[in-house]
Write a protein that holds these residues in place. Structure first.
Motif, PDB file in Angstrom:
ATOM      1  N   PHE A  40       0.191  -1.872  -8.604  1.00 51.90           N
ATOM      2  CA  PHE A  40       1.612  -2.192  -8.754  1.00 51.90           C
ATOM      3  C   PHE A  40       2.396  -0.969  -9.233  1.00 51.90           C
ATOM      4  O   PHE A  40       3.462  -0.645  -8.686  1.00 51.90           O
ATOM      5  CB  PHE A  40       1.781  -3.345  -9.747  1.00 51.90           C
ATOM      6  N   THR A  90      11.717  -6.546  -5.620  1.00 48.16           N
ATOM      7  CA  THR A  90      12.194  -5.188  -5.324  1.00 48.16           C
ATOM      8  C   THR A  90      11.359  -4.556  -4.217  1.00 48.16           C
ATOM      9  O   THR A  90      11.897  -3.869  -3.351  1.00 48.16           O
ATOM     10  CB  THR A  90      12.139  -4.287  -6.564  1.00 48.16           C
ATOM     11  N   VAL A 100       5.471   0.862  -7.082  1.00 45.10           N
ATOM     12  CA  VAL A 100       6.848   1.043  -7.547  1.00 45.10           C
ATOM     13  C   VAL A 100       7.238   2.511  -7.439  1.00 45.10           C
ATOM     14  O   VAL A 100       8.365   2.849  -7.089  1.00 45.10           O
ATOM     15  CB  VAL A 100       6.997   0.548  -8.994  1.00 45.10           C
ATOM     16  N   GLN A 101       6.283   3.392  -7.681  1.00 46.92           N
ATOM     17  CA  GLN A 101       6.582   4.819  -7.623  1.00 46.92           C
ATOM     18  C   GLN A 101       6.479   5.392  -6.224  1.00 46.92           C
ATOM     19  O   GLN A 101       6.418   6.605  -6.060  1.00 46.92           O
ATOM     20  CB  GLN A 101       5.630   5.571  -8.547  1.00 46.92           C
ATOM     21  N   LEU A 102       6.440   4.530  -5.241  1.00 50.23           N
ATOM     22  CA  LEU A 102       6.456   4.889  -3.817  1.00 50.23           C
ATOM     23  C   LEU A 102       5.179   5.574  -3.345  1.00 50.23           C
ATOM     24  O   LEU A 102       5.144   6.110  -2.253  1.00 50.23           O
ATOM     25  CB  LEU A 102       7.631   5.819  -3.478  1.00 50.23           C
ATOM     26  N   GLU A 155      13.834 -15.945  -1.838  1.00 50.33           N
ATOM     27  CA  GLU A 155      14.124 -15.012  -2.927  1.00 50.33           C
ATOM     28  C   GLU A 155      13.462 -15.456  -4.232  1.00 50.33           C
ATOM     29  O   GLU A 155      12.844 -14.663  -4.933  1.00 50.33           O
ATOM     30  CB  GLU A 155      15.631 -14.877  -3.122  1.00 50.33           C
ATOM     31  N   ASN A 158       7.345 -11.414  -8.875  1.00 45.17           N
ATOM     32  CA  ASN A 158       7.664 -10.078  -9.356  1.00 45.17           C
ATOM     33  C   ASN A 158       7.583  -9.021  -8.264  1.00 45.17           C
ATOM     34  O   ASN A 158       7.309  -7.860  -8.519  1.00 45.17           O
ATOM     35  CB  ASN A 158       6.700  -9.702 -10.484  1.00 45.17           C
ATOM     36  N   SER A 182       7.165  -6.158 -19.690  1.00 42.10           N
ATOM     37  CA  SER A 182       8.533  -5.802 -20.048  1.00 42.10           C
ATOM     38  C   SER A 182       9.113  -4.814 -19.029  1.00 42.10           C
ATOM     39  O   SER A 182      10.098  -4.161 -19.298  1.00 42.10           O
ATOM     40  CB  SER A 182       8.580  -5.233 -21.459  1.00 42.10           C
ATOM     41  N   HIS A 183       8.477  -4.712 -17.860  1.00 44.02           N
ATOM     42  CA  HIS A 183       8.952  -3.897 -16.736  1.00 44.02           C
ATOM     43  C   HIS A 183       9.148  -2.445 -17.117  1.00 44.02           C
ATOM     44  O   HIS A 183      10.061  -1.789 -16.650  1.00 44.02           O
ATOM     45  CB  HIS A 183      10.257  -4.459 -16.179  1.00 44.02           C
ATOM     46  N   ARG A 212      12.587  -3.487  -0.253  1.00 44.67           N
ATOM     47  CA  ARG A 212      12.453  -2.150   0.313  1.00 44.67           C
ATOM     48  C   ARG A 212      12.050  -2.190   1.777  1.00 44.67           C
ATOM     49  O   ARG A 212      12.158  -1.193   2.485  1.00 44.67           O
ATOM     50  CB  ARG A 212      11.359  -1.384  -0.421  1.00 44.67           C
ATOM     51  N   ILE A 232       7.812   0.471 -16.386  1.00 49.64           N
ATOM     52  CA  ILE A 232       6.877   1.141 -15.486  1.00 49.64           C
ATOM     53  C   ILE A 232       6.636   2.583 -15.908  1.00 49.64           C
ATOM     54  O   ILE A 232       5.519   3.084 -15.825  1.00 49.64           O
ATOM     55  CB  ILE A 232       7.421   1.158 -14.046  1.00 49.64           C
ATOM     56  N   SER A 233       7.688   3.261 -16.402  1.00 51.13           N
ATOM     57  CA  SER A 233       7.510   4.674 -16.713  1.00 51.13           C
ATOM     58  C   SER A 233       6.506   4.834 -17.854  1.00 51.13           C
ATOM     59  O   SER A 233       5.666   5.737 -17.820  1.00 51.13           O
ATOM     60  CB  SER A 233       8.842   5.318 -17.061  1.00 51.13           C
TER      61      SER A 233
END
Lengths: 276, 497
Positions: free
Chosen positions: B259, B357, B263-265, B347, B354, B226-227, B361, B229-230
């Motif tokens: 993953f 994004t 996402v959190q760099l 794309e 998934n 459900s994406h 970057r 991430i936090s």
């Protein structure tokens, strides 16, 4: 007071742009919402059409709360208020597929800009990952969401000219609320440019520096220097004969750092001897 | 973690499944029913031993054959039905509950062949109960009876809460896996979360490592689906992944961690996790889908870190890596136009994987590699030329971008604003700096941790089984060999789903 009368009053105050007044009403309204079980959308209160309508009103009330907090620059409360809104936005019954340019995307974009300003880039990306991948919002076509995304992209690339254009042109602002962050963003932009300049140039004419930092040309050199010292961190900068000299520190890495080596070697010894 | 992965994993296993079932039937065309029934009997015996000796290795052995057994049961569930009837009798509560999920004709056949009353001593053993539930669950999953599967899942969740036996740990982990899978197929991810989280708490309190590990991966997958991430990142901060969990489970865990960090760099942690995921993944054909997904993620993370993956990564792996190869090419050349073309062209693939994004970057990396190549090949070049070479919009933009690159340490150079050129600094001798020392330090630490990990990874039989062995002949030699074999490849079956 009852919920309908309170919310009617809140709407009126919001339309009159009395944000402090809105905030005074916000807490009593939230308490009423809790009493009516409307502060959080749950499977139990999203079944009938009537309940959905009530929730939409609750959502609107929280949105007004967000705007009001934003305009009086109470950012911490803005953030917590936004997290109360989040369940509303991820609720499928309330938001059908592919909505274009609604209040929801507007608030989310404002939140994204706020994160960007705070330098919380990783949080920004976490939010973005969620927004891009949920089918509730159509990111590519949403002018509000595109704005923070463009900002972040150009800031990271170093394409500051594009950022300046995005900020400067009032017509390119998707909505007036975004203007609230403009001054802070311009300051952040100047700070970034100044940091890049001092790393890349040995000296630069004051005149050119003004252009690069987007300060007006007619500003006197002295005033410019004052503003720089006040707003940006320019301790290493020296103003001399029409040039700015950057104090490039020559860090001497070549000195062998004996204590570090000793520390490392001791650490290896410890690791080898330790019983796993 | 994406639906794409499921598809691929299933795709990867589907043809293989067809291949293996066919020879099975050919090799034993005379009476497959007896072999399956026999196999079930043997497995029950193993479960008995596991319960009696508190030795989970017997359960690992049972699970090693789960894959082939599962395929046989799909084609003909009668042996399973008769096993249930035999264990719980015709009228027992459990058998009534389970038999309603199996097709009536096989239930009737089973009833006809096992008319007599059941052996009631078995019925008390929870291991066998759980195992039978698992088999019925697998049957429903394989025959795509999703609504029935959901009914069974609710029963199983209730059943799981009632047990507290260490010998059940492995079976519980498996049962949870399929409960979660069934919720996923019904798209009831959020509804399952409270159940999973409370189960995780119970499992952690009981030091039930296998179930804990399995639940952690399931919850992470649930969040990532459900994406959220936090949420996933918050969970990762709070939990400790059990060190002695199976390799397959840790591979999964590392993939999800990779993953989340990407996402959190936090690319360097993400890279470490991606490598661990690829290395820990079982080397069987069942896990191809997983390895592909993990490799794709690894490639993108390497690109984001500014490295270019080696060509052999693309050649060795089977699967469609073309889009990733093209992205790599664009980044390597520093060609922003090519990059944008590739992004547009593929794309759909990236969105499906998934990774869209993350891939988008890369734009800034493309520009940076471009600047780096230029700075390596020219000692002095005008900003205008850079602008033309990199297809940037204007000279002013170029100056800002170049100075940002210098500031971020991509290149060593200075810019002369008045005359509008960039001048590269002379290469300095790295051996006069601390860099070699730092690099060396990193490598030593890597070797040391590799050594520690290898020591940790060795398995020793537990004490009581050692005694049993020295008591002699309680276990036959074959039995022992079977157990060792099962230990070696027991985990692999996890990846069939």
């Amino acid at each position: 007071m009852t919920l309908p009368s309170l919310s009617a009053e809140l709407y009126a105050l919001h339309d009159a742009k009395d944000y402090a007044g809105c905030l005074k009403l916000l807490s009593p309204i939230k308490i009423e919402l809790i009493k009516h079980n409307l502060l959080v959308p749950l499977p139990s209160n999203t079944s009938s059409e009537e309940q959905l309508n009530d929730l939409k009103i609750a959502e609107r009330i929280l949105e007004i709360g967000c705007y009001s907090l934003l305009f009086i620059s109470d950012y911490d409360s803005f953030e917590s208020n936004f997290s109360q809104l989040r369940p509303f936005y991820s609720c499928r019954q309330l938001h059908q597929n592919h909505e274009h340019t609604t209040e929801a995307t507007k608030i989310i974009s404002l939140y994204l800009i706020y994160l960007l300003l705070q330098g919380r880039i990783s949080r920004f990306h976490v939010e973005l990952e969620y927004i891009v991948n949920t089918d509730t919002f159509d990111v590519d076509k949403d002018k509000y969401l595109q704005y923070p995304i463009e900002l972040e992209k150009n800031l990271m690339e170093g394409n500051y000219i594009q950022v300046w254009r995005l900020l400067q042109n009032d017509a390119s602002l998707p909505c007036p609320e975004f203007g609230h962050f403009k001054d802070t963003l311009v300051n952040t932009l100047r700070y970034e440019i100044a940091k890049s300049l001092e790393k890349t140039n040995k000296k630069i004419p004051v005149l050119n520096c003004k252009t690069l930092l987007y300060f007006p040309q007619e500003q006197s050199d002295l005033a410019f220097e004052q503003v720089l010292k006040l707003q940006l961190d320019v301790s290493g900068w020296e103003f001399r004969d029409g040039f700015i000299h950057f104090d490039i520190e020559h860090k001497n890495d070549s000195i062998s750092d004996n204590s570090a080596i000793i520390k490392n070697v001791l650490c290896y010894a410890e690791l080898i001897e330790s019983i796993v | 973690m994406s639906s794409a992965k499921d598809v691929e994993m299933l795709d990867a296993s589907a043809p293989a499944e067809a291949n293996t079932t066919a020879p099975d039937q050919e090799s034993s065309p005379e009476q497959p029913q007896i072999t399956v029934a026999l196999e079930l009997e043997l497995n029950f015996a193993s479960l008995h031993k596991a319960a009696a000796n508190f030795d989970n290795r017997y359960i690992t052995k049972v699970f090693r054959d789960l894959g082939s057994l599962r395929r046989k049961i799909v084609t003909d569930p009668t042996p399973l039905a008769s096993a249930i009837v035999k264990t719980y009798g015709l009228e027992g509560a459990v058998s009534l509950r389970l038999l309603q999920f199996l097709p009536t004709e096989s239930v009737d056949a089973a009833k006809a062949s096992n008319g007599q009353s059941a052996d009631n001593t078995d019925a008390s053993l929870p291991e066998i109960n759980a195992y039978l539930h698992l088999l019925v669950q697998l049957y429903l999953l394989d025959t795509n009876a999703l609504s029935q599967l959901r009914d069974l899942s609710t029963m199983i969740v209730a059943l799981l809460k009632s047990y507290n036996r260490r010998s059940l740990d492995f079976i519980l982990a498996k049962l949870w896996f399929y409960v979660a899978r069934s919720a996923e197929l019904h798209e009831e991810l959020i509804a399952l979360r409270p159940e999973l989280l409370s189960a995780l708490r119970t499992a952690t309190l009981r030091h039930d490592d296998q179930t804990t590990a399995s639940l952690i991966t399931l919850i992470l997958r649930n969040y990532l689906k459900s994406h959220d991430i936090s949420q996933a990142a918050n969970l990762c901060e709070k939990i400790v992944f059990p060190a002695n969990a199976g390799a397959a489970l840790s591979a999964r865990y590392f993939y999800y961690m990779s993953f989340i960090n990407a996402v959190q760099l936090d690319y360097s942690t993400a890279h470490e996790c991606a490598i661990a995921a690829v290395r820990k993944a079982p080397q069987t054909k069942w896990a191809h889908g997983f390895v592909q997904e993990a490799t794709k993620l690894k490639i993108i993370i390497e690109l984001l870190m500014g490295d270019i993956p080696e060509l052999k990564v693309f050649k060795a792996a089977n699967g469609n890596f073309e889009p990733y190869f093209q992205v790599c090419k664009a980044v390597r050349l520093g060609d922003i136009k090519l990059f944008e073309e590739v992004l547009k062209k593929y794309e759909e693939t990236f969105v499906k994987d998934n990774l869209f994004t993350l891939v988008s970057r890369l734009r800034q990396n493309v520009i940076r590699t471009g600047i780096r190549t230029i700075s390596l090949s020219y000692s002095k070049i005008s900003l205008k030329d850079i602008c033309i070479k990199l297809h940037l919009e204007s000279e002013e933009a170029t100056e800002y971008i170049v100075s940002k690159a210098i500031r971020d340490g991509v290149i060593e150079a200075t810019v002369n604003h008045e005359q509008g050129y960039m001048k590269s600094k002379e290469l300095l001798d790295v051996y006069s700096t601390k860099l070699p020392q730092e690099d060396f330090d990193l490598r030593i630490r890597f070797c040391l941790s590799l050594h520690t990990d290898s020591v940790k990874a060795m398995r020793y039989p537990s004490d009581d089984s050692k005694n049993a062995n020295s008591d002699a002949n309680t276990e036959s030699f074959d039995d022992k060999m079977g157990l060792l074999q099962a230990l070696e490849d027991g985990d692999l079956e996890d990846f069939m789903d």
